[in-house]
Design an enzyme around this catalytic site. Structure first.
Site, mmCIF file in Angstrom:
data_model
loop_
_atom_site.group_PDB
_atom_site.id
_atom_site.type_symbol
_atom_site.label_atom_id
_atom_site.label_comp_id
_atom_site.label_asym_id
_atom_site.label_seq_id
_atom_site.Cartn_x
_atom_site.Cartn_y
_atom_site.Cartn_z
ATOM 1 N N ASN A 200 -30.639 26.265 -27.324
ATOM 2 C CA ASN A 200 -30.192 25.169 -28.197
ATOM 3 C C ASN A 200 -28.665 25.082 -28.249
ATOM 4 O O ASN A 200 -28.095 23.989 -28.205
ATOM 5 C CB ASN A 200 -30.750 25.362 -29.611
ATOM 6 C CG ASN A 200 -32.229 25.014 -29.702
ATOM 7 O OD1 ASN A 200 -32.679 24.057 -29.078
ATOM 8 N ND2 ASN A 200 -32.975 25.779 -30.465
ATOM 9 N N HIS B 274 -30.219 20.526 -28.877
ATOM 10 C CA HIS B 274 -31.569 20.622 -29.442
ATOM 11 C C HIS B 274 -32.580 19.749 -28.706
ATOM 12 O O HIS B 274 -33.773 20.083 -28.656
ATOM 13 C CB HIS B 274 -31.548 20.278 -30.929
ATOM 14 C CG HIS B 274 -30.923 21.353 -31.760
ATOM 15 N ND1 HIS B 274 -31.604 22.490 -32.144
ATOM 16 C CD2 HIS B 274 -29.663 21.491 -32.244
ATOM 17 C CE1 HIS B 274 -30.801 23.281 -32.853
ATOM 18 N NE2 HIS B 274 -29.625 22.688 -32.931
ATOM 19 N N GLU C 144 -40.237 29.035 -32.211
ATOM 20 C CA GLU C 144 -40.503 29.169 -30.777
ATOM 21 C C GLU C 144 -41.610 30.170 -30.500
ATOM 22 O O GLU C 144 -41.726 30.700 -29.392
ATOM 23 C CB GLU C 144 -39.220 29.579 -30.038
ATOM 24 C CG GLU C 144 -38.687 30.950 -30.386
ATOM 25 C CD GLU C 144 -37.716 30.947 -31.549
ATOM 26 O OE1 GLU C 144 -36.912 31.884 -31.636
ATOM 27 O OE2 GLU C 144 -37.762 30.012 -32.374
ATOM 28 N N ASP D 115 -35.950 21.195 -27.317
ATOM 29 C CA ASP D 115 -37.304 20.675 -27.560
ATOM 30 C C ASP D 115 -38.061 20.507 -26.248
ATOM 31 O O ASP D 115 -39.255 20.822 -26.159
ATOM 32 C CB ASP D 115 -37.232 19.323 -28.284
ATOM 33 C CG ASP D 115 -36.803 19.463 -29.745
ATOM 34 O OD1 ASP D 115 -36.787 20.600 -30.247
ATOM 35 O OD2 ASP D 115 -36.494 18.428 -30.364
ATOM 36 N N ASP E 270 -43.157 34.841 -27.615
ATOM 37 C CA ASP E 270 -41.889 34.412 -28.202
ATOM 38 C C ASP E 270 -40.897 34.115 -27.074
ATOM 39 O O ASP E 270 -40.716 34.922 -26.163
ATOM 40 C CB ASP E 270 -41.343 35.509 -29.118
ATOM 41 C CG ASP E 270 -40.143 35.047 -29.907
ATOM 42 O OD1 ASP E 270 -39.035 35.105 -29.361
ATOM 43 O OD2 ASP E 270 -40.297 34.629 -31.063
ATOM 44 N N ILE E 271 -40.262 32.938 -27.139
ATOM 45 C CA ILE E 271 -39.283 32.573 -26.108
ATOM 46 C C ILE E 271 -38.023 33.414 -26.292
ATOM 47 O O ILE E 271 -37.481 33.499 -27.399
ATOM 48 C CB ILE E 271 -38.935 31.078 -26.187
ATOM 49 C CG1 ILE E 271 -40.193 30.226 -25.962
ATOM 50 C CG2 ILE E 271 -37.860 30.715 -25.157
ATOM 51 C CD1 ILE E 271 -39.967 28.741 -26.101
#
Length: 318
Positions: free
Chosen positions: A200, A205, A235, A209, A192-193
């Protein structure tokens, strides 16, 4: 009555709703279990009496949306879009009002090109003129390439280029069955980031991405060809490590953790870190469901411990 699980604009799963009450959440005892950190253990419930379908939010952390609006209790109609965490569910009554295509449609298109490919092969064999036969051969190769591309698209997450959730669900079951029958270990990494919402919010965004794509590719490059790397949702990225113990997986997880922390400042101009949860069969569970659940819990433990680290599941500490 059905609930359709939508991913990247296509139907990836159909869940039949019969008369009764159905609880949606991350918990083992949920009727519809969704393994996502954005989903509460008991997130929402659907009551269906055979005619009327009512959804109720069960005081979830992130709330339940219907057609983009937060609800506490709402009567559902065909075509209504339900957002739970980072997942989209659509109510379908079978009348055809729901227009989402099925994920298998791309695969079916691939099947059509296979039929065309076989016809080209048959025609080519019947053609006597050498130049014309060569043209048929070239067209056949183009169609064959198209079929392979369409087949791979059905399994690919469009943003990251990793395998998608549908492919993971199907492939993970097979890998765990193979592990059981061969009595070999298999491990999962749940990645998990850290603070991705801040990325973001700070950079926008589009850069978010780019960051997700960068992390995805760094993870894939850190794994073996035999490993399966898939975007699980949002994520979150999950890795299947065949013939690996929790110790093996921990080493891989630490490599991934270090590479991302080291390389993202150079690639993105800002640092990204990840939290990694590790669980393995048979050490941490007798089946895919429990090993996946325990890897997810290990991620939460890594977050609680300060993020940017790898945690192996330990029921005495989690």
């Amino acid at each position: 009555m059905q609930l359709l699980l939508i991913d990247s604009g296509v139907i990836v799963k159909k869940l039949t709703i019969e008369a009764g009450r159905f609880v949606i959440g991350r918990s083992d005892d949920a009727d519809i279990m969704i393994s996502s950190k954005e989903v509460s253990r008991h997130h929402a419930a659907i009551d269906f009496d055979g005619t009327t379908c009512i959804i109720q939010d069960l005081d979830s952390t992130n709330g339940t949306l219907v057609n983009g609006q937060p609800i506490k209790k709402h009567t559902l109609h065909a075509g209504d879009e339900i957002t739970i965490g980072d997942l989209l569910l659509v109510l379908d009554d079978g009348t055809g009002i729901v227009a989402f295509p099925e994920a298998t449609e791309v695969g079916r298109k691939g099947g059509v090109t296979e039929i065309i490919e076989n016809k080209f092969l048959s025609l080519r064999d019947k053609v006597k003129d050498k130049d014309l036969a060569e043209e048929f051969k070239q067209i056949e190769q183009v169609v064959k390439k198209s079929r392979k591309q369409l087949s791979s698209l059905a399994h690919e997450d469009k943003l990251t280029g990793l395998f998608n959730r549908q492919y993971f669900d199907e492939h993970a079951r097979k890998e765990f069955e193979n592990a059981k029958s061969s009595k070999r270990p298999i491990a999962l990494l749940f990645i998990d980031i850290d603070h991705f919402k801040n990325v973001n919010d700070t950079h926008g965004h589009k850069i978010g991405d780019d960051a997700l794509r960068t992390v995805a590719q760094l993870i894939r490059l850190s794994c073996r060809k035999s490993d399966v790397v898939a975007r699980y949702g949002g994520e979150e990225i999950v890795v299947i490590l065949p013939a690996s113990t929790s110790r093996d997986a921990e080493i891989v997880g630490k490599d991934i953790n270090g590479i991302i922390a080291m390389q993202t400042p150079r690639i993105l101009s800002f640092k990204i870190t990840v939290s990694v949860g590790v669980a393995a069969f048979p050490e941490h569970g007798a089946d895919l469901k429990h090993v996946l659940e325990h890897a997810d819990q290990a991620v939460y433990a890594a977050k609680r411990a300060g993020r940017d680290r790898v945690v192996v599941y330990d029921e005495t500490r989690i």
